[in-house]
Write an enzyme that holds these catalytic residues in place. Sequence first.
Site, PDB file in Angstrom:
ATOM      1  N   LYS A  23      31.379  20.067  22.974  1.00 33.97           N
ATOM      2  CA  LYS A  23      32.564  19.202  22.839  1.00 33.97           C
ATOM      3  C   LYS A  23      32.859  18.934  21.370  1.00 33.97           C
ATOM      4  O   LYS A  23      34.006  18.980  20.946  1.00 33.97           O
ATOM      5  CB  LYS A  23      32.303  17.881  23.571  1.00 33.97           C
ATOM      6  CG  LYS A  23      33.282  16.796  23.236  1.00 33.97           C
ATOM      7  CD  LYS A  23      32.909  15.501  23.926  1.00 33.97           C
ATOM      8  CE  LYS A  23      33.768  14.354  23.450  1.00 33.97           C
ATOM      9  NZ  LYS A  23      33.491  13.950  22.067  1.00 33.97           N
ATOM     10  N   ASN A  24      31.829  18.653  20.590  1.00 33.65           N
ATOM     11  CA  ASN A  24      32.066  18.274  19.205  1.00 33.65           C
ATOM     12  C   ASN A  24      32.386  19.457  18.305  1.00 33.65           C
ATOM     13  O   ASN A  24      32.592  19.288  17.110  1.00 33.65           O
ATOM     14  CB  ASN A  24      30.859  17.497  18.656  1.00 33.65           C
ATOM     15  CG  ASN A  24      30.823  16.082  19.207  1.00 33.65           C
ATOM     16  OD1 ASN A  24      31.750  15.652  19.889  1.00 33.65           O
ATOM     17  ND2 ASN A  24      29.750  15.359  18.917  1.00 33.65           N
ATOM     18  N   ARG A  93      39.678  10.218  19.856  1.00 31.91           N
ATOM     19  CA  ARG A  93      39.523  10.073  18.418  1.00 31.91           C
ATOM     20  C   ARG A  93      39.480  11.376  17.656  1.00 31.91           C
ATOM     21  O   ARG A  93      39.950  11.471  16.533  1.00 31.91           O
ATOM     22  CB  ARG A  93      38.200   9.345  18.174  1.00 31.91           C
ATOM     23  CG  ARG A  93      38.313   8.077  17.504  1.00 31.91           C
ATOM     24  CD  ARG A  93      37.056   7.766  16.777  1.00 31.91           C
ATOM     25  NE  ARG A  93      37.187   8.156  15.388  1.00 31.91           N
ATOM     26  CZ  ARG A  93      37.844   7.456  14.507  1.00 31.91           C
ATOM     27  NH1 ARG A  93      38.430   6.333  14.835  1.00 31.91           N
ATOM     28  NH2 ARG A  93      37.920   7.874  13.260  1.00 31.91           N
ATOM     29  N   ASP A 117      36.985   1.851  18.893  1.00 37.11           N
ATOM     30  CA  ASP A 117      36.039   2.642  19.653  1.00 37.11           C
ATOM     31  C   ASP A 117      34.870   1.764  20.044  1.00 37.11           C
ATOM     32  O   ASP A 117      34.451   0.910  19.263  1.00 37.11           O
ATOM     33  CB  ASP A 117      35.555   3.795  18.759  1.00 37.11           C
ATOM     34  CG  ASP A 117      34.997   4.933  19.563  1.00 37.11           C
ATOM     35  OD1 ASP A 117      34.010   4.714  20.277  1.00 37.11           O
ATOM     36  OD2 ASP A 117      35.551   6.036  19.477  1.00 37.11           O
ATOM     37  N   ASP A 305      24.190  10.429  19.130  1.00 35.95           N
ATOM     38  CA  ASP A 305      24.749  10.634  20.475  1.00 35.95           C
ATOM     39  C   ASP A 305      23.662  10.636  21.551  1.00 35.95           C
ATOM     40  O   ASP A 305      23.976  10.555  22.742  1.00 35.95           O
ATOM     41  CB  ASP A 305      25.540  11.955  20.537  1.00 35.95           C
ATOM     42  CG  ASP A 305      26.895  11.826  19.844  1.00 35.95           C
ATOM     43  OD1 ASP A 305      27.311  10.695  19.554  1.00 35.95           O
ATOM     44  OD2 ASP A 305      27.534  12.861  19.593  1.00 35.95           O
TER      45      ASP A 305
END
Length: 420
Positions: A23-24, A93, A117, A305
């Site tokens: 995802k990142n 974001r 956030d 994370d």
Amino acid sequence: MSERFLVTGGSRLEGVVGVGGAKNSVLKLMAAALLAEGTTVVTNCPDILDVPLMADVLRGLGCEVELTDSSVAITTPAEPKYHADFAAVRQFRASVCVLGPLVARCRQAVVALPGGDAIGSRPLDMHQSGLQLLGADSTIEHGCVVARAEDLNGANIRLAFPSVGATENILMAAVLAKGETVIDNAAREPEIVDLCNMLVRMGAHIDGAGTSTLTIEGVERLQPTTHRVIGDRIVAATWGIAASMTRGDVRVEGVNPKHLGLVLDKLRAAGAEVTPEPNGFRVLQRERPQAVNFATLPFPGFPTDLQPMAIGLAAVADGTSMITENVFEARFRFVEEMIRLGADARTDGHHAVVRGIPRLSSAPVWSSDIRAGAGLVLAGLCAEGVTEVHDVYHIDRGYPRFVENLQGLGGQIERVGTAS
Ligand code: UD1
């Protein structure tokens, strides 16, 4: 009532699970497509909501975007638009990563600020000051970051902290600036290396990917390319930690184990037998995990994370663990939810002290962000009774087929309710 997960504790996870693209990484690679006119293809895309959301951001900038099963084809026009409005970016974001490419291509960018956030304040000062040094004046106007440059010229930029997002935005602007840019104290995350590899394939000149000094020699133009996203190390590690917490035996496929060096070391310290494999790793935990201390740090440190999963592991480990959060100050808020599950945890500033107990106890809990949600599910797997995890749309944003994957490993979890 919106969708929630019912997690029945007590099962041991066992089997093989595959992970998709990171995802990142994928969102930044999609943004990088803005840097070259023509069609760029990104493959091994994860099936998560942020990918179609990013596709919408790019469409708003004039790109044609075609999403298929696990790839995305982005056709960028000769002159992309430079205004990413609030409707497009407000939902996630990471959309702020179009800032650097737009400054590079259009010499101007207007990108709405995505807002607050749950994991803490996320300022853009380093993104802005880096772009400023390249020649792009940057201000906040009417809720948007506005950047304008007559010319982009290479510069020496030293980041105060190795920010992932700032490194990416500055890098993506510098590849089309005139002359040499040096980014010192750059982030070294594997996702940055992935982005560098794609940019180099597009014709960029970058030295030092994966080190804290990136040297970029600007070029006049880049060409589109096809690039495969690296495997998601955070998803992979989530399954590894889940194996350890449930005294399970799980093989994870689709990730480079070198991206998880310290995480796998921590699992070993907790008593797991960890075997790296060419395309993944195996975690076998025979006894109750031992307490381990964790301190989150930029790569190659322990990823922030994974902090919620580390707390989950500590909550059921034998002994007392100290967890230190050095990246996002508000990330400990979710510990309140862990305490509802019976965790013996106390937080004080950047530190959490967790005294492990053999078994947690089920309760209704609420996810506040992607990783907190996953951490709560793992805790639910070790709790007596049925834990109801609410606001699971957060989890779905980062974990493709989360329920199916967990069920495939023997986890007792079901999705109930309707999508809101
Ligand atoms: C990315 C990841 C996120 C991960 C984080 C750290 C994506 C989409 N998200 O977020 O999952 O948790 O890296 O590994 O890739 N900061 C400033 N000023 C800035 C920029 C950052 O003060 O201009 C601070 C942040 O508030 C935070 C720290 O730097 O305390 C790290 O943030 P950063 O590395 O930039 O995280 P993101 O890129 O937002």
